[in-house]
Design an enzyme around this catalytic site. Structure first.
Site, short mmCIF file in Angstrom:
data_model
loop_
_atom_site.label_atom_id
_atom_site.label_comp_id
_atom_site.label_asym_id
_atom_site.label_seq_id
_atom_site.Cartn_x
_atom_site.Cartn_y
_atom_site.Cartn_z
N ARG A 108 64.87 40.88 58.87
CA ARG A 108 63.92 40.37 59.28
C ARG A 108 62.98 39.71 58.30
NH1 ARG A 108 60.97 45.96 61.02
NH2 ARG A 108 63.27 46.72 59.75
N GLN B 252 36.84 45.50 43.34
CA GLN B 252 36.79 43.58 43.71
C GLN B 252 38.06 43.23 43.38
OE1 GLN B 252 33.49 41.29 42.31
NE2 GLN B 252 35.19 40.18 42.07
N ASP B 253 38.47 42.42 44.58
CA ASP B 253 40.38 41.92 45.14
C ASP B 253 39.14 40.56 44.98
OD1 ASP B 253 41.13 44.38 44.65
OD2 ASP B 253 42.16 43.44 46.80
N ARG C 24 45.54 29.08 33.58
CA ARG C 24 44.15 29.56 33.34
C ARG C 24 44.17 30.64 32.13
NH1 ARG C 24 41.64 29.35 38.57
NH2 ARG C 24 43.04 28.01 39.98
N HIS D 234 41.21 34.77 29.13
CA HIS D 234 39.86 35.47 29.75
C HIS D 234 39.57 37.19 29.41
CE1 HIS D 234 39.80 32.15 32.61
NE2 HIS D 234 39.84 31.85 30.95
N LYS E 185 42.26 45.76 35.57
CA LYS E 185 42.61 45.40 36.51
C LYS E 185 43.70 45.78 37.04
CE LYS E 185 41.86 41.33 34.25
NZ LYS E 185 41.74 39.78 33.94
N HIS F 274 43.83 38.24 28.89
CA HIS F 274 44.24 37.46 30.12
C HIS F 274 44.81 36.47 30.17
CE1 HIS F 274 45.50 37.62 34.58
NE2 HIS F 274 46.88 37.76 33.76
N TYR G 115 44.12 39.94 41.52
CA TYR G 115 43.69 40.53 40.91
C TYR G 115 42.58 41.18 41.60
CZ TYR G 115 43.26 36.29 38.39
OH TYR G 115 43.52 35.12 37.81
N ASP H 287 37.51 26.86 29.31
CA ASP H 287 39.27 27.16 28.86
C ASP H 287 39.66 25.72 27.56
OD1 ASP H 287 39.44 29.33 30.57
OD2 ASP H 287 40.80 28.33 31.34
#
Length: 187
Positions: free
Chosen positions: A23, A50-51, A62, A65, A74, A121, A134, A170
């Protein structure tokens, strides 16, 4: 689920063990009890509030940060595609202060990183599209944002692909030397 140490102090990889059959597959991406047991902190998993999710195209970088103040813990995973994920320890007094480590996160192994407060990160998308999820332990506060240039020569991160796109934020991020000076003032 296995929980594996990394070269960076306090960072771990959560390694699900997918069940595959005709499956497709099923995997548990998070287990609060195992997480709390490994950290030795009852209720640590409940701290996540928070997600968020980002979608990036091939070659996008990215980051790098981080958060000032008391930082931000996180869990990071790649739900679709693959990314080259980089962490830099910015915790003064840490045995791995200034050290960096890269990880491949993808939708094949489902590994995710637990990143304690005090890390920069960033990541680069390695596939046509990559979705990164995240889970953070406190709401985002833009006034605490930290950023270091993804191409900082002192950090010398070896991004595996040519960088296709970075945000204006960035592209104009400061240097590791400047951030380090604010974290560890000269005597």
């Amino acid at each position: 689920m296995r929980i594996e140490p990394t070269d960076l102090a306090d960072v771990v990889v959560l390694a699900p063990e997918p069940f595959r059959d005709e499956r497709g597959l099923f995997t548990r991406t998070f287990d609060a009890e195992e997480f709390d047991t490994h950290l030795g902190v009852p209720g640590a998993a409940a701290a996540f509030v928070q997600d968020s999710q980002s979608r990036s195209v091939l070659g996008v970088v990215r980051g790098l940060h981080g958060r000032g103040g008391r930082g931000e813990a996180k869990l990071v995973r790649c739900a679709h595609g693959a990314v080259y994920d980089v962490l830099v320890d910015i915790r003064p007094g840490s045995p791995t202060f200034g050290a960096r480590q890269a990880f491949r996160l993808d939708d094949e192994l489902f590994h995710q990183l637990y990143v304690p407060p005090g890390f920069l990160h960033g990541f680069q998308a390695l596939t046509t599209t990559a979705d990164v999820c995240y889970r953070i332990d406190r709401p985002h506060d833009p006034s605490e944002d930290l950023a270091v240039a993804y191409d900082d020569p002192e950090l010398a991160i070896d991004w595996p692909l040519p960088v296709s796109v970075v945000s204006a934020r960035d592209a104009s991020a400061g240097s590791w030397a400047r951030l380090r000076a604010t974290l560890v003032p000269a005597h």
